[in-house]
Design a protein around this motif. Sequence first.
Motif, PDB file in Angstrom:
ATOM      1  N   LEU A   6      73.514  17.397  11.111  1.00  0.00           N
ATOM      2  CA  LEU A   6      74.441  16.568  11.872  1.00  0.00           C
ATOM      3  C   LEU A   6      73.965  16.276  13.275  1.00  0.00           C
ATOM      4  N   SER A  11      73.805  10.359  13.714  1.00  0.00           N
ATOM      5  CA  SER A  11      75.109  10.929  14.044  1.00  0.00           C
ATOM      6  C   SER A  11      75.361  10.917  15.532  1.00  0.00           C
ATOM      7  N   TRP A 226      77.829  30.043   7.106  1.00  0.00           N
ATOM      8  CA  TRP A 226      77.527  28.607   7.191  1.00  0.00           C
ATOM      9  C   TRP A 226      77.125  28.061   5.831  1.00  0.00           C
ATOM     10  N   LYS A 229      79.856  27.900   3.396  1.00  0.00           N
ATOM     11  CA  LYS A 229      80.940  27.016   3.836  1.00  0.00           C
ATOM     12  C   LYS A 229      82.244  27.762   4.068  1.00  0.00           C
ATOM     13  N   GLN A 336      82.422  17.150  18.184  1.00  0.00           N
ATOM     14  CA  GLN A 336      83.161  17.971  17.234  1.00  0.00           C
ATOM     15  C   GLN A 336      82.195  18.745  16.340  1.00  0.00           C
ATOM     16  N   PRO A 338      80.958  20.606  13.103  1.00  0.00           N
ATOM     17  CA  PRO A 338      81.312  20.569  11.681  1.00  0.00           C
ATOM     18  C   PRO A 338      81.990  21.872  11.263  1.00  0.00           C
ATOM     19  N   ASP A 341      80.407  25.518  11.398  1.00  0.00           N
ATOM     20  CA  ASP A 341      79.146  25.414  12.132  1.00  0.00           C
ATOM     21  C   ASP A 341      78.771  26.782  12.689  1.00  0.00           C
ATOM     22  N   SER A 344      80.543  27.800  15.813  1.00  0.00           N
ATOM     23  CA  SER A 344      81.990  27.595  15.834  1.00  0.00           C
ATOM     24  C   SER A 344      82.783  28.891  15.827  1.00  0.00           C
TER      25      SER A 344
END
Length: 381
Positions: A6, A11, A226, A229, A336, A338, A341, A344
Amino acid sequence: MGLILLFSITSLISAHDNNMELKEIGKAQKPLRIGVVGLVHTHVHWILGREKLGDIEIVGIVEPNRELAQRYADQHGYSMDIVFDSLDEMVKAVQPEAVTAFNSIYDHLDTVKYCAPLGMHVMVEKPLAVSWEHAQEMIALAKKHEIHLLTNYETSWYGSNYKAYDLVHTEGKIGNIRRMVFHTGHFGPIEIGCNPEFLEWLTDPVLNGGGALTDFGCYGANLATWFMKGQEPESVTCITQQLKPNLYPKVDDDATIVLDYPENQVIIQASWNWPHHVKDMEIYGTTGYVICKNASAMEIMTGRKQESSALEAEPLPQGFHDPFALLQKVVQENHQLPAYDVSSLENNKRVMQILEAAKRSAETHKTIIWKDMFPEAAMRN
């Protein structure tokens, strides 16, 4: 580098004004004003010695140890005029937009406690917190005050890891993941020459939350979360050892963590006993494998062939190539992240749960059932 990466130029363009020229991509209107909290984590050399790209500006440093601050000032050339004894003094004097925490892991919570109510964004060095208890409080503060709370890992900036993600999830080169293996660590913080200020907390079970388990177990937990998911493991099993009790009498120096999922398994080997510096990743699928040997060198086998081929991953694009560039994008440009991530908060919440379950397993010599330790997981099922 593929659709899933990303951080690609495409992107980046879509995230900005359509009329912005390519040369302006990643260029901030003004540098992000950053305060550095603590100098006792030697990863701080990353930001102190970083090339000036115009995206960030260090406006203040918090470090009560004046001798340490002066030593690093001599090395990196910053003025002692921007060094303060406390976070409160620094914030009142220079008003940063965000802080990067290079203090002990235990002190991450106090940093967030101070910054969050002020609406000040925080990036901490891995792992997020010293314990699951601290992590929950930090997460609640970040959500309540709507600040960004990011976690930085060295491996978050390895081009090889993003190429592997693309090969697995976008191109389907190795089929479904069946096993992931991580080798992380080195031959010991004392042996590699870490300074006393770093060793004082790194080898303390309270200030670091453990030894090699905390220090290097978090890398595999982060990357596995990651790649998976955000999926929760069904169980966690961990064995820790003290192979060098004369050097590390208070903490473990070797840990093996096994995460069992419904259709695959993750093995994390974190140690201060490797004969070399290592942060690699092996991903085995139903029809092949991908191995990331370091930040760029890779090996892939597809279609159940008996031969593998070498790959060389490209570095990440400028502007998304290191933690401080990302912090600027998130804070100033509303980038933002993902889902799950590596930087995150949702990913690093899961990391802290994995580490907490691993500690419990090592202490009790039992496999920890995820839904028993984290009942909210059972409620979701």
